[in-house]
Scaffold this motif. Structure first.
Motif, PDB file in Angstrom:
ATOM      1  N   ILE A 106       0.916  -1.065   0.197  1.00 50.44           N
ATOM      2  CA  ILE A 106       0.041   0.156  -0.032  1.00 50.44           C
ATOM      3  C   ILE A 106       0.895   1.145   0.080  1.00 50.44           C
ATOM      4  O   ILE A 106       0.635   2.187  -0.747  1.00 50.44           O
ATOM      5  CB  ILE A 106      -0.920  -0.172   1.139  1.00 50.44           C
ATOM      6  CG1 ILE A 106      -2.163  -1.256   1.128  1.00 50.44           C
ATOM      7  CG2 ILE A 106      -1.663   1.285   1.327  1.00 50.44           C
ATOM      8  CD1 ILE A 106      -2.785  -1.540   2.358  1.00 50.44           C
ATOM      9  N   ARG A 107       2.100   1.281   0.861  1.00 45.86           N
ATOM     10  CA  ARG A 107       2.712   2.288   1.013  1.00 45.86           C
ATOM     11  C   ARG A 107       3.456   2.623  -0.248  1.00 45.86           C
ATOM     12  O   ARG A 107       3.599   3.946  -0.790  1.00 45.86           O
ATOM     13  CB  ARG A 107       3.703   2.292   1.859  1.00 45.86           C
ATOM     14  CG  ARG A 107       4.836   3.446   2.210  1.00 45.86           C
ATOM     15  CD  ARG A 107       5.843   2.868   3.189  1.00 45.86           C
ATOM     16  NE  ARG A 107       6.819   2.266   2.447  1.00 45.86           N
ATOM     17  CZ  ARG A 107       7.930   2.853   1.802  1.00 45.86           C
ATOM     18  NH1 ARG A 107       7.885   3.930   1.512  1.00 45.86           N
ATOM     19  NH2 ARG A 107       8.841   1.767   1.141  1.00 45.86           N
ATOM     20  N   THR A 108       4.111   1.624  -0.990  1.00 42.51           N
ATOM     21  CA  THR A 108       4.718   1.752  -2.472  1.00 42.51           C
ATOM     22  C   THR A 108       3.770   2.086  -3.711  1.00 42.51           C
ATOM     23  O   THR A 108       4.431   2.241  -4.652  1.00 42.51           O
ATOM     24  CB  THR A 108       5.564   0.574  -2.658  1.00 42.51           C
ATOM     25  OG1 THR A 108       4.983  -0.309  -2.661  1.00 42.51           O
ATOM     26  CG2 THR A 108       6.767   0.527  -1.774  1.00 42.51           C
ATOM     27  N   GLU A 135      -8.067  -0.206   3.876  1.00 44.39           N
ATOM     28  CA  GLU A 135      -7.078   0.105   3.285  1.00 44.39           C
ATOM     29  C   GLU A 135      -6.607  -0.654   2.037  1.00 44.39           C
ATOM     30  O   GLU A 135      -6.052  -0.197   0.840  1.00 44.39           O
ATOM     31  CB  GLU A 135      -5.885   0.478   3.762  1.00 44.39           C
ATOM     32  CG  GLU A 135      -5.890   1.541   4.964  1.00 44.39           C
ATOM     33  CD  GLU A 135      -4.651   1.796   5.826  1.00 44.39           C
ATOM     34  OE1 GLU A 135      -3.770   0.797   5.861  1.00 44.39           O
ATOM     35  OE2 GLU A 135      -4.502   2.873   6.200  1.00 44.39           O
ATOM     36  N   ALA A 136      -6.619  -1.955   2.118  1.00 45.91           N
ATOM     37  CA  ALA A 136      -6.070  -2.948   1.124  1.00 45.91           C
ATOM     38  C   ALA A 136      -7.322  -3.136   0.162  1.00 45.91           C
ATOM     39  O   ALA A 136      -6.892  -3.010  -1.214  1.00 45.91           O
ATOM     40  CB  ALA A 136      -5.855  -4.232   1.553  1.00 45.91           C
ATOM     41  N   VAL A 138      -9.098  -0.450  -0.718  1.00 42.34           N
ATOM     42  CA  VAL A 138      -8.991   0.783  -1.617  1.00 42.34           C
ATOM     43  C   VAL A 138      -7.921   0.523  -2.424  1.00 42.34           C
ATOM     44  O   VAL A 138      -7.801   1.120  -3.763  1.00 42.34           O
ATOM     45  CB  VAL A 138      -8.830   1.966  -0.537  1.00 42.34           C
ATOM     46  CG1 VAL A 138      -8.410   3.279  -1.349  1.00 42.34           C
ATOM     47  CG2 VAL A 138     -10.263   2.244   0.221  1.00 42.34           C
ATOM     48  N   ALA A 139      -6.830   0.150  -1.973  1.00 44.41           N
ATOM     49  CA  ALA A 139      -5.532   0.009  -2.824  1.00 44.41           C
ATOM     50  C   ALA A 139      -6.004  -1.089  -4.000  1.00 44.41           C
ATOM     51  O   ALA A 139      -5.678  -0.700  -5.119  1.00 44.41           O
ATOM     52  CB  ALA A 139      -4.414  -0.516  -1.822  1.00 44.41           C
ATOM     53  N   TYR A 140      -6.797  -2.107  -3.742  1.00 43.79           N
ATOM     54  CA  TYR A 140      -7.072  -2.993  -4.866  1.00 43.79           C
ATOM     55  C   TYR A 140      -7.921  -2.288  -5.841  1.00 43.79           C
ATOM     56  O   TYR A 140      -7.755  -2.431  -7.007  1.00 43.79           O
ATOM     57  CB  TYR A 140      -7.718  -4.246  -4.344  1.00 43.79           C
ATOM     58  CG  TYR A 140      -8.426  -5.080  -5.287  1.00 43.79           C
ATOM     59  CD1 TYR A 140      -7.765  -5.776  -6.284  1.00 43.79           C
ATOM     60  CD2 TYR A 140      -9.982  -4.914  -5.524  1.00 43.79           C
ATOM     61  CE1 TYR A 140      -8.525  -6.530  -7.171  1.00 43.79           C
ATOM     62  CE2 TYR A 140     -10.791  -5.581  -6.301  1.00 43.79           C
ATOM     63  CZ  TYR A 140      -9.816  -6.287  -7.188  1.00 43.79           C
ATOM     64  OH  TYR A 140     -10.438  -7.009  -8.246  1.00 43.79           O
ATOM     65  N   ARG A 141      -8.923  -1.385  -5.424  1.00 44.40           N
ATOM     66  CA  ARG A 141      -9.800  -0.897  -6.392  1.00 44.40           C
ATOM     67  C   ARG A 141      -9.089   0.194  -7.357  1.00 44.40           C
ATOM     68  O   ARG A 141      -9.190   0.413  -8.556  1.00 44.40           O
ATOM     69  CB  ARG A 141     -10.987  -0.061  -5.794  1.00 44.40           C
ATOM     70  CG  ARG A 141     -11.873  -1.057  -5.216  1.00 44.40           C
ATOM     71  CD  ARG A 141     -13.058  -0.242  -4.785  1.00 44.40           C
ATOM     72  NE  ARG A 141     -13.179   0.666  -3.813  1.00 44.40           N
ATOM     73  CZ  ARG A 141     -13.111   0.353  -2.386  1.00 44.40           C
ATOM     74  NH1 ARG A 141     -13.340  -1.053  -2.181  1.00 44.40           N
ATOM     75  NH2 ARG A 141     -12.969   1.105  -1.423  1.00 44.40           N
ATOM     76  N   ARG A 142      -8.118   0.882  -6.817  1.00 47.04           N
ATOM     77  CA  ARG A 142      -7.116   1.955  -7.568  1.00 47.04           C
ATOM     78  C   ARG A 142      -6.336   1.180  -8.396  1.00 47.04           C
ATOM     79  O   ARG A 142      -5.983   1.547  -9.639  1.00 47.04           O
ATOM     80  CB  ARG A 142      -6.229   2.559  -6.604  1.00 47.04           C
ATOM     81  CG  ARG A 142      -7.060   3.627  -5.682  1.00 47.04           C
ATOM     82  CD  ARG A 142      -6.139   4.302  -4.715  1.00 47.04           C
ATOM     83  NE  ARG A 142      -5.012   4.998  -5.274  1.00 47.04           N
ATOM     84  CZ  ARG A 142      -3.618   5.319  -4.459  1.00 47.04           C
ATOM     85  NH1 ARG A 142      -3.758   5.193  -3.242  1.00 47.04           N
ATOM     86  NH2 ARG A 142      -2.919   6.046  -5.042  1.00 47.04           N
ATOM     87  N   ALA A 143      -5.879  -0.133  -8.040  1.00 52.19           N
ATOM     88  CA  ALA A 143      -5.047  -1.127  -9.018  1.00 52.19           C
ATOM     89  C   ALA A 143      -5.768  -1.445 -10.036  1.00 52.19           C
ATOM     90  O   ALA A 143      -5.351  -1.477 -11.270  1.00 52.19           O
ATOM     91  CB  ALA A 143      -4.307  -2.088  -8.100  1.00 52.19           C
ATOM     92  N   ALA A 144      -7.105  -1.666  -9.664  1.00 51.45           N
ATOM     93  CA  ALA A 144      -8.085  -2.427 -10.864  1.00 51.45           C
ATOM     94  C   ALA A 144      -8.284  -1.559 -11.963  1.00 51.45           C
ATOM     95  O   ALA A 144      -8.290  -1.659 -13.117  1.00 51.45           O
ATOM     96  CB  ALA A 144      -9.191  -3.106 -10.242  1.00 51.45           C
TER      97      ALA A 144
END
Length: 153
Positions: A106-108, A135-136, A138-144
């Motif tokens: 998430i940080r990177t 948080e994970a 949210v990071a997954y949706r941004r990556a998708a």
């Protein structure tokens, strides 16, 4: 001596005879050999050397065991480095998948939702998809979204 050597010495002269005799004496076995007298403390010297070697071996063994006890606890723990400092570790975070690894993913993550390459983004997105933290997710949706915009999903 051979007959040829005798004839050569007669031609050279009598001053070469002692030189040849010394050379021949150097290669002949000694006629009488006596052992040198034993030193009065020869037995003690060998014994002292033997004790010195034994004590050195014992001290080395004790040092080896001491270092083993000191460093045994350090080697027994599994240590995972989750700070990303090179590309190889970035690819291992998705395999490790513990809490620290997820936090490091998430940080990177970059502001566009990716991680530098499409392969790494797909891999980390799959790892984050299986996580339950907010948080994970949210990071997954941004990556998708990043992969969808690039035409990779």
């Amino acid at each position: 001596m051979t007959r040829d050597l005798d004839e050569t010495l007669r031609e050279l002269g009598d001053e070469y005879r002692p030189v040849v005799d010394r050379l021949l004496a150097a290669y002949s076995p000694p006629r009488h050999f006596s052992a040198p007298p034993a030193a009065p403390c020869a037995g003690r010297t060998a014994s002292a050397v033997a004790w010195g070697v034994a004590l050195l071996a014992a001290a080395s063994l004790m040092a080896f065991l001491g270092f083993g006890l000191v460093f045994r606890d350090v080697a027994a723990e599994k240590v995972y480095a989750v700070r990303v400092s090179d590309a190889a570790r970035e690819y291992q975070l998705a395999v490790i998948r513990d809490d620290k690894a997820v936090q490091e993913m998430i940080r990177t993550q970059r502001p566009d939702g990716g991680w530098g390459s499409d392969f790494l983004t797909r891999r980390n997105a799959e790892a984050l998809r299986l996580c339950t933290g907010a948080e994970a997710q949210v990071a997954y949706r941004r990556a998708a979204r990043n992969l969808r915009l690039r035409g990779q999903r």
